[in-house]
Design an enzyme around this catalytic site. Structure first.
Site, PDB file in Angstrom:
ATOM      1  N   SER A 138       0.850  -1.188   0.000  1.00 50.16           N
ATOM      2  CA  SER A 138       0.000   0.000   0.000  1.00 50.16           C
ATOM      3  C   SER A 138       0.884   1.235   0.000  1.00 50.16           C
ATOM      4  O   SER A 138       1.980   1.231   0.581  1.00 50.16           O
ATOM      5  CB  SER A 138      -0.892   0.028   1.247  1.00 50.16           C
ATOM      6  OG  SER A 138      -1.582   1.268   1.359  1.00 50.16           O
ATOM      7  N   TYR A 152      -1.949  -0.208  10.221  1.00 49.32           N
ATOM      8  CA  TYR A 152      -2.084  -0.817   8.894  1.00 49.32           C
ATOM      9  C   TYR A 152      -0.900  -0.411   8.020  1.00 49.32           C
ATOM     10  O   TYR A 152      -0.303  -1.251   7.321  1.00 49.32           O
ATOM     11  CB  TYR A 152      -3.397  -0.364   8.253  1.00 49.32           C
ATOM     12  CG  TYR A 152      -3.560  -0.734   6.800  1.00 49.32           C
ATOM     13  CD1 TYR A 152      -4.012  -1.997   6.432  1.00 49.32           C
ATOM     14  CD2 TYR A 152      -3.271   0.185   5.794  1.00 49.32           C
ATOM     15  CE1 TYR A 152      -4.174  -2.337   5.096  1.00 49.32           C
ATOM     16  CE2 TYR A 152      -3.429  -0.147   4.452  1.00 49.32           C
ATOM     17  CZ  TYR A 152      -3.881  -1.410   4.116  1.00 49.32           C
ATOM     18  OH  TYR A 152      -4.025  -1.737   2.790  1.00 49.32           O
TER      19      TYR A 152
END
Length: 243
Positions: A138, A152
């Site tokens: 990501s 995250y």
């Protein structure tokens, strides 16, 4: 012989788009999912519609026995595994890091880090020359996602490190390892994190002026798995609209 690729988290979002695109590109697909039988079945029907072979395997990628079952079933049904898309992951409600519960912290580590490690390890044990792994990271790994999900982002930074280290370790065996780092993509993950309209809200701060689509990420994954990327390994390919 057709490539045989495992796609984890294949029932929806980026995983589903990737499975469909790879099937169109001639891959036989093992679609790993956790709970949603209907969604996985829908993607499987689309794979079969291309004329390719496909199976679904329900597995929690944070459980080593279930990961072994996933790889054993794939090899036993479709043949030697030539590709892995390490995609199964999750987030938790968006908010300050100080508010994240221990339960959510553990689940992020179990699925996003341990799950990727277990799947990559099984792949590395079984793959031979010409095979490839793509980890779904990501843009958060380098942006940090303050006020949203720092934990995250940290798990995705681990994905980037896994990619670089494993690429170097497996290169002498002719196995490539790369990653894609999506930005804000229109998928269900935003609903699950408590902000279903996040993709629309974020458009103004994305240089290209819009959120991305799952198939745009799938295209990058398919390229990294394919022969045109034969000299590419240890790369984290950003698909983030300029973020």
């Amino acid at each position: 012989m057709a490539p045989v690729t495992i796609v984890t988290g294949g029932g929806r979002g980026i995983g589903a788009a990737t499975a469909r695109r790879l099937a169109h590109a001639g891959h036989d697909i093992a679609l790993c999912y956790r709970r949603d039988h209907h969604a996985a079945g829908t993607v499987l029907a689309d794979i079969h519609a291309t004329g390719r072979r496909g199976i679904t395997v329900a597995a929690d990628t944070s459980d080593p026995d279930q990961v072994t079952h996933l790889f054993d079933t794939t090899a036993g049904t479709l043949g030697p595994i030539t590709g892995l898309v390490n995609n199964a992951g999750l987030t938790s409600p968006i908010g300050p890091f100080t508010d994240v519960t221990l339960t959510d912290l553990r689940r992020i580590v179990d699925v996003n880090i341990l799950g990727y490690l277990l799947c990559a390890q099984q792949a590395a044990r079984r793959m031979t020359t010409g095979a490839a792994i793509v980890n779904v990271s990501s843009a958060a790994a380098t942006l940090g996602s303050p006020g949203e999900y720092v934990h995250y982002a940290a798990s995705k930074a681990a994905t980037d490190t896994l990619t670089v280290g494993l690429a170097k370790e497996l290169a002498p065996r002719g196995i490539r390892v790369n990653a894609v780092a999506p930005g804000i993509i229109r998928t269900e993950i935003h609903t699950l994190s408590g902000m279903p309209d996040r993709a629309e809200q974020a458009a103004a701060r994305i240089p290209l002026g819009r959120a991305g689509e799952a198939d745009e990420v799938a295209a990058a994954i398919a390229w990294l798995l394919g022969p045109d990327a034969s000299y590419t390994t240890g790369t984290v390919l950003r698909v983030a609209g300029g973020l």
